[in-house]
Design a protein around this motif. Structure first.
Motif, PDB file in Angstrom:
ATOM      1  N   ASP A  41      68.888  17.003  10.159  1.00 37.44           N
ATOM      2  CA  ASP A  41      69.213  17.481   8.815  1.00 37.44           C
ATOM      3  C   ASP A  41      69.103  16.366   7.778  1.00 37.44           C
ATOM      4  O   ASP A  41      68.855  16.637   6.601  1.00 37.44           O
ATOM      5  N   LYS A  42      69.270  15.116   8.220  1.00 37.32           N
ATOM      6  CA  LYS A  42      69.216  13.985   7.280  1.00 37.32           C
ATOM      7  C   LYS A  42      67.837  13.874   6.633  1.00 37.32           C
ATOM      8  O   LYS A  42      67.721  13.727   5.411  1.00 37.32           O
ATOM      9  N   ILE A  43      66.779  13.927   7.437  1.00 36.83           N
ATOM     10  CA  ILE A  43      65.427  13.802   6.876  1.00 36.83           C
ATOM     11  C   ILE A  43      65.069  15.057   6.069  1.00 36.83           C
ATOM     12  O   ILE A  43      64.424  14.974   5.030  1.00 36.83           O
ATOM     13  N   LEU A  44      65.517  16.222   6.552  1.00 37.67           N
ATOM     14  CA  LEU A  44      65.227  17.454   5.809  1.00 37.67           C
ATOM     15  C   LEU A  44      65.905  17.421   4.429  1.00 37.67           C
ATOM     16  O   LEU A  44      65.303  17.819   3.425  1.00 37.67           O
ATOM     17  N   THR A  45      67.135  16.924   4.397  1.00 36.26           N
ATOM     18  CA  THR A  45      67.850  16.811   3.121  1.00 36.26           C
ATOM     19  C   THR A  45      67.159  15.802   2.204  1.00 36.26           C
ATOM     20  O   THR A  45      67.029  16.030   0.994  1.00 36.26           O
ATOM     21  N   ALA A  46      66.684  14.700   2.790  1.00 37.82           N
ATOM     22  CA  ALA A  46      65.989  13.678   1.983  1.00 37.82           C
ATOM     23  C   ALA A  46      64.679  14.240   1.407  1.00 37.82           C
ATOM     24  O   ALA A  46      64.357  14.008   0.232  1.00 37.82           O
ATOM     25  N   PHE A  47      63.926  14.984   2.225  1.00 36.95           N
ATOM     26  CA  PHE A  47      62.708  15.651   1.730  1.00 36.95           C
ATOM     27  C   PHE A  47      63.074  16.642   0.622  1.00 36.95           C
ATOM     28  O   PHE A  47      62.421  16.701  -0.410  1.00 36.95           O
ATOM     29  N   GLY A  63      64.942  25.277   8.795  1.00 37.44           N
ATOM     30  CA  GLY A  63      65.343  24.688  10.070  1.00 37.44           C
ATOM     31  C   GLY A  63      64.477  23.528  10.530  1.00 37.44           C
ATOM     32  O   GLY A  63      64.954  22.616  11.208  1.00 37.44           O
ATOM     33  N   ARG A  64      63.198  23.566  10.149  1.00 30.72           N
ATOM     34  CA  ARG A  64      62.269  22.529  10.627  1.00 30.72           C
ATOM     35  C   ARG A  64      61.406  21.953   9.517  1.00 30.72           C
ATOM     36  O   ARG A  64      60.524  21.147   9.766  1.00 30.72           O
ATOM     37  N   SER A  65      61.620  22.422   8.298  1.00 32.33           N
ATOM     38  CA  SER A  65      60.745  22.026   7.194  1.00 32.33           C
ATOM     39  C   SER A  65      61.463  22.256   5.871  1.00 32.33           C
ATOM     40  O   SER A  65      62.576  22.774   5.834  1.00 32.33           O
ATOM     41  N   VAL A  66      60.780  21.873   4.804  1.00 33.92           N
ATOM     42  CA  VAL A  66      61.270  22.158   3.453  1.00 33.92           C
ATOM     43  C   VAL A  66      60.185  22.966   2.744  1.00 33.92           C
ATOM     44  O   VAL A  66      59.043  22.531   2.647  1.00 33.92           O
ATOM     45  N   GLY A  67      60.555  24.150   2.278  1.00 35.33           N
ATOM     46  CA  GLY A  67      59.595  25.035   1.630  1.00 35.33           C
ATOM     47  C   GLY A  67      59.499  24.757   0.138  1.00 35.33           C
ATOM     48  O   GLY A  67      60.507  24.492  -0.517  1.00 35.33           O
ATOM     49  N   ASP A  83      51.487  13.362  20.969  1.00 36.91           N
ATOM     50  CA  ASP A  83      52.279  14.485  20.470  1.00 36.91           C
ATOM     51  C   ASP A  83      53.034  14.075  19.204  1.00 36.91           C
ATOM     52  O   ASP A  83      52.852  12.969  18.689  1.00 36.91           O
ATOM     53  N   TYR A  84      53.883  14.971  18.741  1.00 39.16           N
ATOM     54  CA  TYR A  84      54.699  14.702  17.554  1.00 39.16           C
ATOM     55  C   TYR A  84      56.125  15.167  17.816  1.00 39.16           C
ATOM     56  O   TYR A  84      56.372  15.997  18.692  1.00 39.16           O
ATOM     57  N   GLU A  85      57.043  14.611  17.040  1.00 44.14           N
ATOM     58  CA  GLU A  85      58.411  15.111  17.018  1.00 44.14           C
ATOM     59  C   GLU A  85      58.716  15.595  15.616  1.00 44.14           C
ATOM     60  O   GLU A  85      58.396  14.913  14.637  1.00 44.14           O
ATOM     61  N   ILE A  86      59.329  16.788  15.538  1.00 45.28           N
ATOM     62  CA  ILE A  86      59.710  17.344  14.240  1.00 45.28           C
ATOM     63  C   ILE A  86      61.181  17.749  14.303  1.00 45.28           C
ATOM     64  O   ILE A  86      61.745  17.918  15.387  1.00 45.28           O
ATOM     65  N   PRO A  87      61.831  17.928  13.144  1.00 52.61           N
ATOM     66  CA  PRO A  87      63.254  18.294  13.163  1.00 52.61           C
ATOM     67  C   PRO A  87      63.459  19.697  13.724  1.00 52.61           C
ATOM     68  O   PRO A  87      62.618  20.573  13.559  1.00 52.61           O
ATOM     69  N   ASN A  88      64.595  19.874  14.392  1.00 48.80           N
ATOM     70  CA  ASN A  88      65.027  21.217  14.785  1.00 48.80           C
ATOM     71  C   ASN A  88      66.519  21.311  14.460  1.00 48.80           C
ATOM     72  O   ASN A  88      67.362  20.864  15.221  1.00 48.80           O
ATOM     73  N   ASN A  89      66.797  21.893  13.309  1.00 50.16           N
ATOM     74  CA  ASN A  89      68.185  21.950  12.848  1.00 50.16           C
ATOM     75  C   ASN A  89      69.047  22.877  13.691  1.00 50.16           C
ATOM     76  O   ASN A  89      70.266  22.770  13.700  1.00 50.16           O
ATOM     77  N   THR A  90      68.408  23.809  14.398  1.00 47.93           N
ATOM     78  CA  THR A  90      69.162  24.736  15.249  1.00 47.93           C
ATOM     79  C   THR A  90      69.821  23.988  16.395  1.00 47.93           C
ATOM     80  O   THR A  90      70.984  24.205  16.727  1.00 47.93           O
ATOM     81  N   THR A  91      69.058  23.080  17.020  1.00 47.01           N
ATOM     82  CA  THR A  91      69.594  22.317  18.154  1.00 47.01           C
ATOM     83  C   THR A  91      70.244  21.007  17.699  1.00 47.01           C
ATOM     84  O   THR A  91      70.982  20.379  18.459  1.00 47.01           O
TER      85      THR A  91
END
Length: 304
Positions: free
Chosen positions: A87-93, A110-114, A145-153
């Motif tokens: 959530d920290k990076i999502l909030t910063a974005f 949950g995984r991105s910013v729209g 591969d890549y890692e992306i945020p998952n706010n659900t988990t």
């Protein structure tokens, strides 16, 4: 509304399929939006690279073009975010993009910013070839591969868009090069505003189910293939559908019990609607069949 000579059902489906395909002007607009959002995020974060991805890049995105995924691969200076709740990076974005576009146009997900660009969608689902919105996805490279945020988990989640793309290409080829077109049609049905909320979430779940369920070769007619696929969607929407790359959470993890029940009810109606449209065509009532399919899918389905 369309006026002109009535079209045959097979030709109507071909025209519908072509209307769902990305054209050059839409690709140029998507690229412009990617660069624009990147410029704003570059001021706040070290971004190694960015690229359009998801169903847009796999050519399985339906129209109007909403929620086009852009991966922003973060550099080493941002590694500290990996040890924090996603959530920290999502909030910063989110905060960075709100400064530019305003809070009414930006949504933390949950995984991105729209980001919504305020593009008007007309009654025929046209946008003057413009992208309605994008989803900015923070990502870190992890080997291939890549890692992306998952706010659900509350954790970072593995993903690989390249594997998803390869699997889509394989499915398309195995299905007489009709797979992507059919997936776009079903996604278009899924986002029809008459449903309110989309019955199947995320839209990628339709694609993942199609990878397994649309096989055995193309049968030759869109109406029959769509009928068979919708029957399967109804029968199997309650199952767990893993990430095709074998890295992330199940793609079906957003469908809780209530959502599954609602989807089943809507899919039951869809199967009745399809049977009725096919019956009209069998009776030789071509105009009525065209209208039934248009009511089913939406205004991009042609009557002439």
């Amino acid at each position: 509304m369309e006026a002109g000579i009535m079209i045959s059902l097979p030709d109507a489906f071909k025209k519908f399929k072509s209307r769902m395909e990305l054209n050059e002007r839409e690709q140029q607009n998507a690229s412009k939006r990617q660069k624009e959002v990147r410029e704003h995020l570059d001021n706040a974060f070290q971004i190694d690279r960015s690229f359009l991805t998801g169903s847009y890049a796999r050519w399985t995105k339906s129209k109007p073009l909403k929620d086009v995924d852009i991966f922003f691969v973060l550099g080493k200076d941002e590694d500290h975010y990996r040890d924090k709740h996603p959530d920290k990076i999502l909030t910063a974005f989110y905060d960075t993009l709100v400064d530019v576009y305003g809070s009414s146009a930006v949504k933390k997900q949950g995984r991105s910013v729209g980001v919504d660009f305020g593009v008007v969608v007309d009654s025929d689902d046209n946008t003057d070839y413009r992208v309605v919105s994008v989803d900015a996805v923070p990502a870190f490279a992890k080997g291939d591969d890549y890692e992306i945020p998952n706010n659900t988990t509350g954790k970072w989640m593995g993903t690989n868009p390249e594997i998803h793309a390869q699997k889509a290409v394989s499915a398309h080829q195995a299905y007489g090069n009709e797979w992507k077109g059919l997936v776009r049609m079903v996604k278009y049905w899924n986002q029809n505003s008459r449903h309110g909320e989309k019955p199947i979430k995320p839209s990628f779940l339709i694609e993942v189910m199609a990878m397994e369920c649309l096989h055995g070769g193309w049968g030759g007619s869109h109406d029959r293939e769509i009928q068979a696929f919708f029957a399967t969607l109804r029968d199997r929407i309650h199952e767990d559908w893993p990430d095709p790359a074998g890295l992330g959470s199940p793609v079906s993890d957003r469908m809780d019990a209530a959502m599954v029940k609602r989807a089943q009810t809507i899919l039951d109606q869809a199967n009745r609607d399809i049977a009725a449209a096919i019956h009209l065509a069998r009776q030789g009532k071509n105009g009525d069949a065209l209208k039934a399919w248009r009511a089913f899918f939406g205004p991009k389905f042609p009557l002439s």
